[in-house]
Design an enzyme around this catalytic site. Sequence first.
Site, PDB file in Angstrom:
ATOM      1  N   HIS A  66       0.697  -1.189   0.075  1.00  0.00           N
ATOM      2  CA  HIS A  66      -0.011   0.049  -0.015  1.00  0.00           C
ATOM      3  C   HIS A  66       0.946   1.182   0.222  1.00  0.00           C
ATOM      4  CE1 HIS A  66      -2.268   3.145   2.466  1.00  0.00           C
ATOM      5  NE2 HIS A  66      -3.081   2.970   1.319  1.00  0.00           N
ATOM      6  N   GLU A  69       1.887   1.720  -3.439  1.00  0.00           N
ATOM      7  CA  GLU A  69       0.950   2.390  -4.525  1.00  0.00           C
ATOM      8  C   GLU A  69       0.896   4.070  -4.260  1.00  0.00           C
ATOM      9  OE1 GLU A  69      -3.334   3.522  -3.411  1.00  0.00           O
ATOM     10  OE2 GLU A  69      -3.192   1.699  -2.993  1.00  0.00           O
ATOM     11  N   HIS A  70       1.287   4.690  -2.938  1.00  0.00           N
ATOM     12  CA  HIS A  70       1.307   6.140  -2.789  1.00  0.00           C
ATOM     13  C   HIS A  70       2.541   6.505  -3.363  1.00  0.00           C
ATOM     14  CE1 HIS A  70      -1.946   6.865   0.582  1.00  0.00           C
ATOM     15  NE2 HIS A  70      -1.864   5.813   0.374  1.00  0.00           N
ATOM     16  N   GLU A 146      -3.501   8.106   7.469  1.00  0.00           N
ATOM     17  CA  GLU A 146      -4.655   7.404   6.856  1.00  0.00           C
ATOM     18  C   GLU A 146      -5.040   6.130   7.905  1.00  0.00           C
ATOM     19  OE1 GLU A 146      -5.542   4.620   3.054  1.00  0.00           O
ATOM     20  OE2 GLU A 146      -3.933   6.177   2.975  1.00  0.00           O
TER      21      GLU A 146
END
Length: 445
Positions: A66, A69-70, A146
């Site tokens: 994840h 992905e950023h 997040e």
Amino acid sequence: MRQLVLCLTALFLSTSVQAAVPTAFMLDNGMQVVVLEDHRAPVVVHMVWYKAGAADEPPGRSGIAHFLEHLLFKGTDEMEPGEFSDTVARNGGSDNAFTSQDYTGYFQRVAADRLELMMKMESDRMRDLRLTEADIGTERDVILEERNQRVENEPGALFQEQRQAAQYLNHPYGIPVIGWKHEAASLTLEDANAFYREYYAPNNAILIVAGDVEPDEVRRLAETYYGPLEPTPGLGERIRPQEPPQTSERRLTFSDPRVAQPYVIRTYLAPERDPGMQEEAAALTILADLLGGNPATSVLGQKLQFETQDAIYTSAFYDGVNHDDTTFGLVIVPVPGVSLAEAEAKLDAAIAEFMAEGIDAEQFERVKMQMRASLIYAEDSIAGIARRYGASLTSGLTMEDIEAWPDILQAVTPEDVMAAAQSLFDRNRAVTGWLMQSKTAEVTQ
């Protein structure tokens, strides 16, 4: 009137055809390409799916899929940080990305004549990402925030993490996609580059192009932009730790003063859709709808929400698109005054009654017809079609499996569903959880 509606619906379904026409081919470097041709609007969805998700992370580095992905929206030799999304927006499009246990995907929705630009930019960041320590620090703070917003401040999400960890003792599906907080906080530039170099490669990727395109033109563009990229040598099949046999029910309670609505949830390990063997998954798909689909017609909804009025919500869920074993779940949210112990007992009684009485024939046919209709209506969304193919292929299914799925669903019989239910509902292979409002645990009688 009901019979007339059913007949008209059946007539519509029998004459409906698939809108998107699929074509698939492989580039020399091992990249799979799928074209879903649909000329109803001058729009194209361009997606790149990597067969790398949270369940593929190295031990102790949870959240790296994840995190990467950023980071993919940072710079390359050709693009400045943020330039990718800015360019998509300037060309009237939209873009985003997503990470799951089994895949990471990146997509753009643009006018059809902008496809070449999307391929040029996406292929550039497949092998040419340039990260700095500053990028790592900034984006690591973003993902930690997040996690704070989506998990730490949401008791239901914290409960979900604990249940998943109890469900999967050995398989990495027990680790959250966003990562455990203490591990996500320690991710480094070296971690990101290592994961990127290994998995972000054409021989580990699937290109999906859906919309107003011609397959030959997509092939030309794919060979031009993705074709020259070097594959990762020695990248083999996914090998993950598997679950040992479960021989005893696992139970947990989670108490938090922020809980607005207590509920009971039980999940069972269940088979996923396997290549060439989707029949049991199809039966479980129908079982979930029969038990917990429409509250007005489903078994749990009719019994617990309308007849006894013990629940304000019931559900059954199953998603067979997984690389490894998935779960089948049951949920009951009791009305005020009904304890979680009582709610669980009533849920058990409703399932036992269903197993004893079997399936209502009319409801069974209605569910199958609704499923067929939903698959046809889904063809109206080219992005939805692209996601269905991408998720299925990165989870190990084939093009033939995807195209056969509607017919396999329609071939399921009531006997198939009851056999699947009989195999599934074993409390010794279940995880039962209570999400509670108070800090004092209720005691099961």
